[in-house]
Design a protein around this motif. Sequence first.
Motif, PDB file in Angstrom:
ATOM      1  N   ARG A   1       0.822  -1.203   0.000  1.00  0.00           N
ATOM      2  CA  ARG A   1       0.000   0.000   0.000  1.00  0.00           C
ATOM      3  C   ARG A   1       0.863   1.263   0.000  1.00  0.00           C
ATOM      4  O   ARG A   1       0.578   2.248  -0.694  1.00  0.00           O
ATOM      5  CB  ARG A   1      -0.937  -0.003   1.210  1.00  0.00           C
ATOM      6  N   ARG A  52       2.097   1.757  -3.522  1.00  0.00           N
ATOM      7  CA  ARG A  52       1.053   2.281  -4.397  1.00  0.00           C
ATOM      8  C   ARG A  52       0.801   3.763  -4.136  1.00  0.00           C
ATOM      9  O   ARG A  52       0.625   4.553  -5.063  1.00  0.00           O
ATOM     10  CB  ARG A  52      -0.243   1.491  -4.231  1.00  0.00           C
ATOM     11  N   ASP A  53       0.800   4.156  -2.854  1.00  0.00           N
ATOM     12  CA  ASP A  53       0.583   5.561  -2.498  1.00  0.00           C
ATOM     13  C   ASP A  53       1.699   6.446  -3.053  1.00  0.00           C
ATOM     14  O   ASP A  53       1.451   7.552  -3.544  1.00  0.00           O
ATOM     15  CB  ASP A  53       0.509   5.725  -0.982  1.00  0.00           C
ATOM     16  N   TYR A  54       2.930   5.957  -2.973  1.00  0.00           N
ATOM     17  CA  TYR A  54       4.051   6.763  -3.459  1.00  0.00           C
ATOM     18  C   TYR A  54       4.016   6.900  -4.984  1.00  0.00           C
ATOM     19  O   TYR A  54       4.251   7.986  -5.522  1.00  0.00           O
ATOM     20  CB  TYR A  54       5.375   6.147  -3.021  1.00  0.00           C
ATOM     21  N   HIS A  68       1.523   9.379  -5.851  1.00  0.00           N
ATOM     22  CA  HIS A  68       2.059  10.712  -5.550  1.00  0.00           C
ATOM     23  C   HIS A  68       2.942  11.206  -6.695  1.00  0.00           C
ATOM     24  O   HIS A  68       2.847  12.367  -7.117  1.00  0.00           O
ATOM     25  CB  HIS A  68       2.851  10.643  -4.239  1.00  0.00           C
ATOM     26  N   GLU A 124       4.829  11.542   5.317  1.00  0.00           N
ATOM     27  CA  GLU A 124       3.447  11.094   5.486  1.00  0.00           C
ATOM     28  C   GLU A 124       3.200  10.414   6.825  1.00  0.00           C
ATOM     29  O   GLU A 124       2.100   9.922   7.070  1.00  0.00           O
ATOM     30  CB  GLU A 124       3.079  10.129   4.350  1.00  0.00           C
TER      31      GLU A 124
END
Length: 330
Positions: free
Chosen positions: A31, A34-36, A39, A120
């Motif tokens: 996760r 995927r978030d990075y 971004h 984050e």
Amino acid sequence: MSTAPAHLRPHREPASRELASGPAVSARLDRALRDYLAHLSVERGLSANTVAAYRRDLVRYAGYLAAAGRPGLGEVAEADVTGFVEAVRQGADGGRPLSPSSTARALAAVRGWHRFAQAEGMAVDDPSAEVRAPTQLRRLPHALSVDDVAALLDAAGAGDGPLPLRDRALLELLYATGARISEIVGLDVDGVSDRTAVRLLGKGSKERAVPVGSFARDALEAYLVRARPALAAAGRGTPALFLNTRGARMSRQTAWAALQAAAARAGLNEHVSPHTLRHSFATHLLSGGADVRVVQELLGHASVTTTQIYTMVTPDALREVYAAAHPRAR
């Protein structure tokens, strides 16, 4: 949260799906990856190719962390990052060994991910901050001799019709200005209206004016008077300086092909690229006594450090100077 039926919801594949044959990456680490990547794509606006390059390096890193038993970025230590750098250099993680430059690129991706995780709140520290990339051997730029450049330019203008005139003007201008190939094919006719200088649009949309010598001026004049009108007749009208046979702006690929053909006719067996002429331009200027700061401005380098590589000399040149200058060299 989506309220659509499960079979209508978009499928989100794990960012680390290539690791199916290796250790399972935790859902938390997947996760975070995927978030990075989101971004990079959405907030930083990086191209799809750039994000794909980040993804390849970080998927490999995530697999390494999974094998090391790290379920999240908050559990990663500096030793893990150092171990990854060594592993990818040697291929010890099961992937192909990377060159020093590719290893440095992978480490840069890892650092970016850790900085993002810290910002984050996914991790307290950045374990990659003090990890150094492997030393890269600094290669001297390849430059042609003055005689080889002359042979290349003569070969470019050999033959009849508009194309030899175009190719001679193109290569003369490349060598006269030290421009990047993208800067030359991006020129419009009004960019050379002065004839004594060209206005080049470099990286970061920074414009610079570069003087043009008499050989390039003569070749350019011959092309504009005797060749460009014939090429332009095949098109719909374009301000581009250099045109292809369809009357449209010449591409970098076409310019590259023209250079390769001229090099073959000149009998130059070594690899010759548009950047070879740029290297030759800088090397010949510095050999002739030009100040490195002036060459920096002409090349459009943001830092003089980039230009200073041209001041390095080869071992052969060192031996020649030593043999000529030292009283006991013979």
